[in-house]
Scaffold this active site. Structure first.
Site, PDB file in Angstrom:
ATOM      1  CD  GLU A  52      -2.514   1.612   2.527  1.00 49.61           C
ATOM      2  OE1 GLU A  52      -3.212   2.646   2.586  1.00 49.61           O
ATOM      3  OE2 GLU A  52      -2.423   0.799   3.462  1.00 49.61           O
ATOM      4  CG  ASP A 118       8.301   9.223  14.162  1.00 55.52           C
ATOM      5  OD1 ASP A 118       9.285   9.932  13.880  1.00 55.52           O
ATOM      6  OD2 ASP A 118       7.135   9.665  14.188  1.00 55.52           O
ATOM      7  CG  ASP A 120       8.424  14.834  16.110  1.00 58.45           C
ATOM      8  OD1 ASP A 120       8.919  15.924  16.448  1.00 58.45           O
ATOM      9  OD2 ASP A 120       7.519  14.733  15.268  1.00 58.45           O
ATOM     10  CB  CYS A 131      14.686  24.940  18.910  1.00 55.08           C
ATOM     11  SG  CYS A 131      16.249  25.405  18.149  1.00 55.08           S
ATOM     12  CB  CYS A 137      19.571  25.010  16.210  1.00 55.13           C
ATOM     13  SG  CYS A 137      19.777  24.627  17.959  1.00 55.13           S
ATOM     14  CB  CYS A 140      17.851  20.767  19.910  1.00 52.19           C
ATOM     15  SG  CYS A 140      17.205  21.614  18.456  1.00 52.19           S
ATOM     16  CB  SER A 169      11.520  13.497   9.609  1.00 55.31           C
ATOM     17  OG  SER A 169      11.846  14.706  10.269  1.00 55.31           O
ATOM     18  CG  HIS A 175      10.781   8.486  10.009  1.00 51.29           C
ATOM     19  ND1 HIS A 175      10.195   9.053   8.883  1.00 51.29           N
ATOM     20  CD2 HIS A 175      10.248   9.140  11.067  1.00 51.29           C
ATOM     21  CE1 HIS A 175       9.339   9.988   9.253  1.00 51.29           C
ATOM     22  NE2 HIS A 175       9.360  10.079  10.569  1.00 51.29           N
ATOM     23  CG  ASP A 317       4.850   8.325  18.102  1.00 49.53           C
ATOM     24  OD1 ASP A 317       4.155   7.573  18.810  1.00 49.53           O
ATOM     25  OD2 ASP A 317       4.360   9.065  17.232  1.00 49.53           O
ATOM     26  CG  LEU A 328       7.406   6.210   8.713  1.00 53.90           C
ATOM     27  CD1 LEU A 328       6.835   7.103   9.818  1.00 53.90           C
ATOM     28  CD2 LEU A 328       8.523   5.344   9.291  1.00 53.90           C
TER      29      LEU A 328
END
Length: 432
Positions: A52, A118, A120, A131, A137, A140, A169, A175, A317, A328
């Site tokens: 898919e 994942d 984030d 941030c 930046c 981080c 990402s 990821h 996550d 994804l």
């Protein structure tokens, strides 16, 4: 460069314009290696054909259950529809386009997909100081580097996976795609268990103390050894997470001894402006001065380990990893907000990866024009041998991906040969 990434809406190019996306899909997107990666072989088979894809169109429409018989048909559809991005789902028991023709809906089920993770940056907003939200930046970004190192090591050393692809990402995260056959065939229960193995419960905004079992699990102990240098250099020195009185209150809440916290608060109130490095050292100094009421020296060491993990351990996550049917975002699509390509990350040079240096789609198209304007001395035959992606700064990312896919296909072909050999041996041993 350490300033947060800022993009002004008034001057931002329209990275999602159909013209830009059409050129990108026609000239730059690596459809052939992407097909081989998902197909696990050079010629089309159900691994790809029953897979898919979901298209996100520039107007916001979300079209699921797309499938394609070949890489060429896939490319043709992308050029025609110019999706902002597309997402990859599982291989199904039948072609997703034929699902409505089934008498029993239960016959349409996911049967295989890469194990994915994942990471984030917004999950680090409670501890990063440089941030917040969508901005990132280079300071981080170290949180993502730490997470990749810990997760990649665990996947390889604890589970034996070899074919792990890390992908930027396009804005603020990364990821992981694990393509080992054993990972692809995991059911939901196994995916959930593996995700649970990697997740540590972190304290929330209210600073509720985390509690990690002792003795430390070997994975957690190994992760601490990887993360300790980053805690000192990137977290304490660069982020300075407890510099203000309000920030220091979070550290106070993570220390369970009342005498210790009272003595620390008194010291910090009388000496404003102490850095996070100094405040971290103050914990041991104040404890050694006799300000511990409920903690032993060993327990204080454990508490400080918990705090280091709180500020360095990956924040995953986990929901993304638990379900076989989860979709994804594909590698190499364009992030519509930044225009950056979602490129693979070469983990051999992880510390030097610069998310803000990843090329944008508009810059890449300009690089093609610049290459062609400088190639006047080349013959038409020589020019024809150079593909458009080879004329741009996308080249090292495509080459890395092609090498990764080649390694995966080599492994798949070995597995296929060994299964065929077993079958032939079985036939030879039968009496007819």
């Amino acid at each position: 460069m350490t300033r947060p990434e800022t993009l002004q809406a008034s001057s931002k190019p329209n990275y999602s314009s159909p013209d830009i996306l059409r050129q990108f899909y026609q000239r730059l997107f690596p459809f052939r290696p992407l097909f081989q990666w998902l197909n696990h072989g050079p010629t089309p088979q159900p691994d790809f054909q029953n897979r898919e894809f979901a298209f996100v169109l520039p107007g916001g429409a979300y079209i699921r259950y797309q499938s394609f018989l070949s890489a060429d048909l896939f490319k043709k559809q992308c050029v025609q529809m110019t999706p902002e991005r597309f997402e990859i789902g599982p291989q199904y028991s039948i072609n997703p386009r034929d699902r409505k023709q089934l008498r029993k809906a239960s016959s349409f089920r996911p049967v295989m997909k890469e194990l994915v993770f994942d990471i984030d940056m917004t999950d680090y907003d409670s501890i990063r100081t440089c941030c917040s939200k969508a901005a990132i930046c280079n300071k981080c970004w170290h949180f993502i580097i730490m997470a990749i190192k810990v997760v990649d090591t665990a996947l390889r050393e604890d589970f034996g996976f070899q074919h792990i692809l890390w992908v930027y990402s396009g804005r603020r995260g990364a990821h992981a795609w694990i393509s080992d056959k054993r990972a692809r065939e995991m059911d939901d229960a196994k995916r959930k268990a593996l995700a649970g193995y990697l997740v540590l419960a972190m304290s929330g905004e209210q600073g509720k103390k985390i509690s990690i079992k002792r003795p430390l699990h070997p994975h957690v102990d190994r992760s601490l050894k990887v993360l300790n240098p980053y805690f000192q250099d990137e977290v304490l020195a660069e982020q300075d997470p407890w510099q203000s009185a309000e920030q220091a209150e979070r550290l106070i809440r993570l220390l369970p001894d009342k005498d210790l916290t009272a003595a620390l608060q008194k010291k910090w109130d009388s000496m404003p402006g102490r850095s996070s490095n100094q405040k971290w050292a103050d914990i041991d100094a104040v404890a050694e001065a006799g300000h511990l009421s409920t903690l032993s020296a060993k327990q204080l060491v454990d508490v400080k380990q918990d705090i280091r993990l709180e500020y360095t351990y990956p924040r995953l996550d986990a929901e993304v990893s638990k379900k076989l049917n989860h979709l994804l975002k594909s590698p190499f699509v364009i992030h519509p907000g930044t225009g950056r390509v979602c490129v693979p990350i070469d983990t051999r040079h992880l510390d030097s990866f610069d998310p803000l240096g990843v090329p944008t789609v508009t810059a890449l198209l300009q690089e093609i024009d610049e290459w062609e304007s400088k190639s006047g001395n080349m013959s038409d035959e020589e020019k024809a041998k150079v593909q458009d992606w080879q004329k741009t700064s996308l080249k090292p990312y495509v080459e890395y991906f092609r090498g990764y896919v080649a390694g995966l296909l080599k492994e798949e072909s070995k597995g296929k040969r060994s299964r065929e050999e077993v079958a032939i041996e079985g036939l030879n041993g039968m009496e007819f």
